[in-house]
Design a protein around this motif. Structure first.
Motif, mmCIF file in Angstrom:
data_model
loop_
_atom_site.group_PDB
_atom_site.id
_atom_site.type_symbol
_atom_site.label_atom_id
_atom_site.label_comp_id
_atom_site.label_asym_id
_atom_site.label_seq_id
_atom_site.Cartn_x
_atom_site.Cartn_y
_atom_site.Cartn_z
ATOM 1 N N ASP B 291 0.832 -1.336 -0.154
ATOM 2 C CA ASP B 291 -0.036 -0.031 0.071
ATOM 3 C C ASP B 291 0.839 1.246 -0.123
ATOM 4 O O ASP B 291 0.467 2.212 -0.679
ATOM 5 C CB ASP B 291 -0.851 0.009 1.055
ATOM 6 N N TRP B 292 2.103 1.156 0.817
ATOM 7 C CA TRP B 292 2.551 2.351 0.824
ATOM 8 C C TRP B 292 3.352 2.655 -0.371
ATOM 9 O O TRP B 292 3.291 3.713 -1.062
ATOM 10 C CB TRP B 292 3.728 2.130 1.930
ATOM 11 N N GLY B 293 3.923 1.500 -1.021
ATOM 12 C CA GLY B 293 4.453 1.464 -2.289
ATOM 13 C C GLY B 293 3.554 2.113 -3.548
ATOM 14 O O GLY B 293 3.655 3.122 -4.250
ATOM 15 N N LYS B 294 2.312 1.683 -3.382
ATOM 16 C CA LYS B 294 1.499 2.220 -4.343
ATOM 17 C C LYS B 294 0.993 3.789 -4.268
ATOM 18 O O LYS B 294 0.884 4.403 -5.248
ATOM 19 C CB LYS B 294 0.112 1.112 -4.108
ATOM 20 N N GLU B 295 0.699 3.950 -3.125
ATOM 21 C CA GLU B 295 0.414 5.330 -2.737
ATOM 22 C C GLU B 295 1.366 6.471 -3.095
ATOM 23 O O GLU B 295 1.341 7.413 -3.575
ATOM 24 C CB GLU B 295 -0.106 5.518 -1.234
#
Lengths: 221, 485, 112
Positions: B291-295
């Motif tokens: 999620d962090w990478g995506k955001e």
């Protein structure tokens, strides 16, 4: 949210329901197993003890019997063996007195906070030896502690030690004086003897051979 | 952490009060740990004044209580965000906070100054119950239940009144189980096996089931709050995590029933389900990072540099994802199989696992919640790490890892010498305690404990000052931007 | 209290191997999950997925080795084998879910 074609795998509702079902099933299984276990670990009766019927946790009157810890071929580990009758503090205890003594001993073990230094059945602090089979420890049986405390029997030596532990140091790390009275000490010894007769599935492992192995010394230096 | 002027809701201000007490108790926990660590090396230290049993009891009780405080604080903090409502019985909640804090203070003072009592019921009622982790005397048990009922009423009533998000639904259901389980640890029995059977219901079903789900819920809240992750996706994963955590954790309880007098079938049940316990931890780990990478990717494509609005909190959430897997997962799996556990049970192995798991799984995310609280209290839009934040992160993680490794070495030595070789018992125990490997390991543990404590000082200092520093910086940047425009 | 389970003796010099192999099981497991995750996220090239499968094979082997070292029963060994097969599919199921969830929920962009 209102897409008709959306996969069930991405449906929050599906996962919510699955989580509820899995949790519910696990809980029901645990409760069922708990009922079974409670049946197996409730204390046996004095009559069963006399007849030699085994219980995982024997009656309090087990203090009137000789307790040993021997290797069982079939189970592949050591198990407690209840033997002949023997006197405990010079007498045989009635079922009522033995139960009261065990009650007092268990209470004292909590009131004196034994568990935050020692381990009982392997749980507790790791600052002092495990007490699960302390009653059977070679230290009390080979004359060491009876000699130091000047007592004739193991139980008297244990009670004396519990009352004045720092008077009988065996190691730089000593047990502190916890203000244990004579009555409390006797009760604690009964509690320890009873615990040593609990069938712990072979824990601690190889305990019965400890004395023999100690003679050979450790080769782990 | 000193003021909370920017918070709109009383509930969040109450949450900050819980965080403050939690931080104090965290410090007390570490101090007691240091005393206990010194006693391992120098047994004469405070002998018959403040014995190991007392220092360790306060050490582990302060641990449990600070975590419960930070957990209650986190819930009070997130209630308005999630439900859109002020907590319903906020007046009652405040009263309960002061009662609980007074009770905790009395209990700790009794632990420290009275320590032990006579072997009868009065000790169990008023001094301590002598059951590791659940030492709180019975009057305090009953008080805790009363306070928790108030807390639970507040959470439940506000949930029913306001918006019912998935995150809050999990929270409400999980807190019910968490609070209910405490009741199973409150009675006395002469049968030590029955005693430990129910004792584990509280300890295990807290730390390996309901607390883990609590962490999953906080992580979900933090992902939405810090990096603006999509709520539906986060909530879907939260339910999957609940499924996996409860699916493995509830019956994983079996790994505590190998040797306490309970039947052999727990060997198989405990081994199977507790081997599955790391699986949800891997999933949580991958999920947070993904999620962090995506955001971050979204933000970069939009031209803004950073997806995070609170990097200290996110750093601790990331530490949680790693720490949970390492401490609870790897160190747990190490000794969870009965064939191995019969040798490791009751050695420093357990202590190593305990230190790494409590820190990795719980302390980290609760510290992250404190940073989120500070951000809200000062109304900071984008909070960045200060030098102190980084020092705290580095020193605490390094210190706890060091303690974990040192205790593992000590435990390994105990397994070999005391258990496998000598078979246990009084003499075997002390022979193992006196070997150089063990003593050196205890020395390193103390050194790493000191490192952790220095890290804690940085952490406390940072939590107290970062709000003022960051908000002043934001203001001056804002003024500069306005002047430039 | 009839029981077919046999608790094996483990000699002192076997423990280091057991602890190391137990760690390897988890490390390889994470290696597998991590290489699949990172390549699906686009941080590393697709071909690294192959290494992921190599990790999985190593994990299967180390778990088998662990089972041998602690003398686990035939039943447990079978359960472990099934678990390892499930683990082979887990990350793929996981990313299928992520893709589908994004298709479904990310369409209402900036909803938060």
């Amino acid at each position: 949210m209102s897409k008709k074609s959306a996969s069930v795998w991405t449906s929050i509702r599906f996962w919510r329901r699955s989580a509820a079902w899995v949790t519910g099933t696990a809980t029901v299984l645990l409760i069922w197993l708990t009922f079974d276990t409670m049946g197996q670990i409730s204390m046996g009766s004095d009559a069963d003890l006399a007849k030699g019927i085994k219980h995982r946790i024997p009656a309090a009157t087990v203090i009137n019997y000789h307790v040993d810890y021997q290797f069982d071929q079939k189970r592949g580990h050591e198990v407690p063996v209840i033997g002949e009758k023997e006197k405990f503090f010079g007498k045989e205890w009635s079922a009522k007195d033995a139960a009261a003594l065990l009650h007092h001993g268990k209470l004292t073990s909590q009131a004196k906070n034994c568990m935050n230094c020692h381990t009982l059945l392997g749980n507790g602090g790791y600052y002092a030896p495990d007490l699960t089979k302390a009653w059977l420890d070679a230290k009390w049986n080979d004359g060491t502690m009876t000699g130091i405390t000047g007592k004739n029997t193991k139980e008297e030596a244990m009670a004396e030690f519990l009352m004045h532990p720092s008077q009988y140091p065996t190691h730089a790390r000593m047990m502190p004086d916890l203000g244990i009275t004579q009555d409390e000490a006797v009760a604690l010894v009964a509690f320890l003897k009873h615990m040593s007769a609990i069938d712990t599935n072979g824990f601690p492992r190889n305990f019965s051979q400890s004395a023999k192995r100690l003679e050979g010394g450790t080769h782990a230096h | 952490m000193l003021i909370n002027g920017e918070l709109k809701y009383e509930s969040q201000k109450l949450g900050m009060n819980y965080f403050r007490v939690a931080l104090v108790l965290f410090g007390a926990q570490l101090l007691m740990g240091l005393i206990a660590a010194i006693q391992f090396l120098y047994p004469g230290f405070l002998f018959e004044i403040f014995d190991f049993s007392v220092s360790r009891m306060v050490h582990i009780n302060a641990l449990v209580v600070w975590m419960l405080y930070a957990m209650i604080g986190s819930v009070y903090y997130m209630i308005p965000d999630e439900t859109g409502e002020e907590t319903v019985g906020i007046g009652l909640g405040k009263l309960a906070f002061w009662i609980l804090t007074a009770a905790v203070a009395v209990v700790v003072l009794v632990y420290i100054f009275i320590q032990v009592g006579p072997g009868n019921e009065s000790t169990i009622w008023f001094i301590n119950e002598g059951r590791e982790y659940l030492e709180a005397p019975r009057w305090a048990d009953i008080g805790i239940v009363a306070v928790v009922l108030v807390f639970y009423y507040n959470v439940f009533a506000t949930y029913m009144k306001g918006r019912r998000t998935g995150i809050m639904t999990v929270m409400v259901a999980n807190l019910f189980a968490l609070a209910g389980l405490y009741l199973t640890g409150m009675f006395f029995t002469d049968n030590i096996s029955v005693d430990q059977y129910w004792w584990w219901w509280v300890i295990h079903l807290w730390v390996e089931a309901t607390w883990e789900v609590f962490v999953g819920t906080l992580a979900a809240y933090a992902l939405v709050k810090i990096i603006g992750a999509k709520r539906e996706i986060v909530e879907m994963w939260l339910w999957i995590e609940v499924l996996m955590l409860f699916g493995s954790g509830i019956l994983g309880l079996g790994h505590h029933y190998f040797w306490i007098g309970t039947p052999e079938y727990w060997w198989e049940i405990g081994a199977l389900f507790s081997s599955l316990e790391p699986v949800p931890l891997v999933a949580m780990f991958v999920h947070v990072l993904y999620d962090w990478g995506k955001e971050q990717g979204h933000c970069e494509s939009k031209g803004s540099a950073h997806a995070l609005n609170n990097s200290p909190a996110m750093a601790w959430v990331t530490a949680n994802a790693f720490g949970n897997f390492l401490g609870a997962g790897i160190w747990g799996f190490f000794h969870t199989l009965p064939q191995v556990n019969i040798y490791t049970h009751g050695t420093q192995f357990t202590a190593a696992h305990g230190h790494l798991a409590f820190f990795g799984a719980y302390a980290t995310i609760l510290i992250a919640m404190m940073y989120i609280g500070v951000q809200g209290s000062y109304g900071i839009k984008k909070m960045t790490m200060t030098f102190k934040t980084k020092m705290a992160l580095t020193l605490i993680i390094f210190g706890v890892l060091g303690m974990g490794v040192a205790l593992t070495i000590a435990g390994y030595e105990q397994v070999l010498v005391e258990r496998a070789d000598l078979g246990g018992g009084w003499d075997a125990y002390f022979i193992a305690q006196d070997l150089p490997w063990y003593i050196q390991a205890q020395g390193w543990r103390l050194a790493m404990g000191v490192v952790t404590f220095v890290g804690f000082i940085y952490l406390a200092w940072d939590l107290l000052t970062i709000g003022a520093v960051e908000s002043a910086q934001e203001e001056s940047e804002g003024a500069a931007a306005a002047a430039a425009a | 209290m009839e029981s077919a389970i046999y608790m094996p003796q483990i000699a002192a010099d076997q423990f280091l191997g057991i602890f190391i192999v137990a760690t390897m099981v988890l490390i390889f497991g994470v290696g597998y999950a991590a290489s699949i995750t990172l390549s699906k996220m686009g941080f590393i090239a697709k071909k690294w997925q192959l290494f992921g499968y190599a990790f999985w094979i190593l994990q299967v082997y180390t778990l088998y080795d662990l089972g041998m070292r602690i003398h686990s029963s035939p039943f447990t060994t079978k359960v472990l084998a099934v678990a390892m097969l499930a683990y082979l599919f887990a990350p793929h199921l996981y990313f299928y879910l992520i893709d589908e969830a994004e298709k479904r929920y990310e369409t209402s962009e900036d909803g938060q």
